[in-house]
Design an enzyme around this catalytic site. Structure first.
Site, PDB file in Angstrom:
ATOM      1  CG  ASP A 169      40.891  44.143  36.570  1.00 19.44           C
ATOM      2  OD1 ASP A 169      40.100  43.220  36.277  1.00 19.44           O
ATOM      3  OD2 ASP A 169      41.227  45.044  35.776  1.00 19.44           O
ATOM      4  NE  ARG A 221      39.176  39.302  29.472  1.00 22.08           N
ATOM      5  CZ  ARG A 221      39.694  40.497  29.194  1.00 22.08           C
ATOM      6  NH1 ARG A 221      39.780  41.400  30.145  1.00 22.08           N
ATOM      7  NH2 ARG A 221      40.125  40.785  27.987  1.00 22.08           N
TER       8      ARG A 221
END
Length: 346
Positions: A169, A221
Site C-alpha cells: 500500500d 489492483r
C-alpha cells in the site's frame, strides 16, 4: 539491516493465542451479525479490537528514515507481519514476504452489502518519501476460503473470509516511490496507491514507478490508483486476472510496454469507475495474449468500457530518463530477473 534466514513475526502464535482472555470467539462474532443482535455485536467487536491490537503489537514493524533492509542470499524471508514505512530514504531489497495475515479481520456490513476488511499489507508506505522496493517476492502460501464466511445479504450470497489485505500500500501522501523487479504471486488485491477519495494530502503526491515486475495469478489492483501520477512499464502479467489496473479518483496512469498473458477468462484488463474527478489512463506498446491464442497489440485506454481519452495528463519522458524494453522480450527479461534471489540486471 541484513536479514539472514526466516523471521516469523508472529513467533508461531495463532489466532487462539492472541484472542486468549479477550472474549473474542469467531463463531459468536459471526452469529451476532447473522442475528443482527446489536448487544452481542458490540461485545464481540470490542473483543476483536482488543485481540487485533495484541497481534499488531507483535507483528507490525515500524521502519524509520535512512534504512536499507536487504536479504542475504536467496532465502531471506519475513513471514506473518507488516512493515510500516513513514520516513524517507528507504530501500527494501532481496526479501521474500509471506502471509501477512490479519487473524481478526473486521466484518463491515455497510461495505457493498457486506465484506471482510483485513488490516495488514506486507509493506505499507504511509507518508513515506524516496522509497525503493526491489527484487522482492510477495506470496500468500495460506489461502483464504469461504469457511465460516458471513452471509452477504438476504439472498444468501456470501463474502469470502479474507485475512489478507494488499501486498504493498502506498498511501497518505507518500511520494517518489519505485517498485521494480519484484514477483507478486497468488493474491486478490495486490497494490493500492491512494487509499480514499478526497484525501487532500495526496494532491500532487503519490508519484510512483512500477517496472519489470512479474504479477503471477494476481486477480486485481496491479495497481489500483487514486490521485497518483503512476508510470507502469515493462511489467509481465501472467495467469489469472480480472482487473490489472484500477483507474479511480484523479488517477493519472501512464502505461507502456506491458505484457498480458492470461490463462483464464478476463472481464476487463483495466477497470474504471466514474468519479467526481475522473481518472485518466494512457497506454502504448502493450501486448495481450488471450487464452491459447496468439499475441495481439492492445491499447487498454481504448477499450469499449473505458471512457478515459488518450492522455494521462503528464509524460514520464519529461520527468526522468528510463530505458523501455521491447514488449515481446518482457516475459524473458522479467522471468530472469524479477523476485528475491534473482540476479541484478546489468
Amino acid at each position: 539491516i541484513v536479514v539472514r534466514g526466516s523471521i516469523d513475526l508472529n513467533q508461531e502464535k495463532t489466532a487462539a493465542d492472541y484472542a486468549a482472555g479477550t472474549g473474542y470467539d469467531f463463531d459468536q462474532y459471526q452469529q451476532a451479525y447473522l442475528a443482527k443482535d446489536g448487544r452481542k455485536i458490540a461485545l464481540q467487536e470490542d473483543a476483536r479490537t482488543t485481540a487485533a491490537a495484541i497481534q499488531a503489537e507483535q507483528c507490525i514493524i515500524p521502519v524509520g528514515s535512512n534504512k536499507s533492509i536487504v536479504g542475504e542470499g536467496d532465502s531471506s524471508i519475513i513471514r506473518g507481519g507488516s512493515l510500516i514505512l513513514r520516513g524517507s530514504n528507504v530501500i527494501i531489497r532481496n526479501l521474500t514476504f509471506e502471509d501477512s495475515l490479519d487473524f481478526f479481520p473486521r466484518w463491515d456490513s455497510a461495505d457493498a452489502g457486506g465484506n471482510w476488511n483485513a488490516a495488514y499489507d506486507a509493506i505499507t508506505l504511509s507518508g513515506a518519501r524516496n522509497v525503493w522496493v526491489d527484487h522482492c517476492t510477495f506470496i500468500d502460501r495460506i489461502s483464504d476460503t469461504s469457511d465460516g464466511a458471513l452471509l452477504k445479504n438476504a439472498n444468501g450470497k456470501i463474502s469470502l473470509l479474507y485475512r489478507h489485505d494488499g501486498l504493498i500500500d502506498i498511501v497518505n501522501g507518500s511520494d517518489f516511490v519505485t517498485v521494480s523487479y519484484n514477483l507478486f504471486v497468488n493474491h486478490e488485491r495486490t497494490i493500492l496507491i491512494g487509499a480514499r477519495n478526497n484525501n487532500e494530502i495526496d494532491t500532487n503526491k503519490l508519484r510512483v514507478t512500477l517496472h519489470h515486475n512479474h504479477f503471477l495469478n494476481c486477480r486485481s489492483r496491479s495497481p489500483f490508483v487514486r490521485y497518483g501520477k503512476v508510470h507502469i512499464y515493462n511489467n509481465w502479467y501472467e495467469g489469472r486476472m480480472d482487473q490489472a489496473f484500477g483507474t479511480r479518483f484523479a488517477a493519472r496512469i501512464f502505461s507502456e510496454g506491458n505484457y498480458f498473458d492470461v490463462t483464464a477468462p478476463v472481464s476487463r484488463l483495466a477497470g474504471y469507475s466514474p468519479e467526481p474527478v475522473p481518472g485518466m489512463l494512457f497506454d502504448r506498446y502493450s501486448l495481450y495474449k488471450p487464452i491459447a491464442s496468439s499475441v495481439i497489440p492492445i491499447n487498454l485506454a481504448l477499450e469499449a468500457d473505458l471512457p478515459l481519452g488518450s492522455s494521462a495528463g503528464w509524460n514520464p519522458n519529461s520527468v526522468y530518463l528510463y530505458q523501455l524494453d521491447i514488449t515481446e522480450q518482457v516475459p524473458e527479461i522479467v522471468g530472469k530477473f524479477a523476485g528475491s534471489g534473482r540476479p541484478a540486471r546489468n
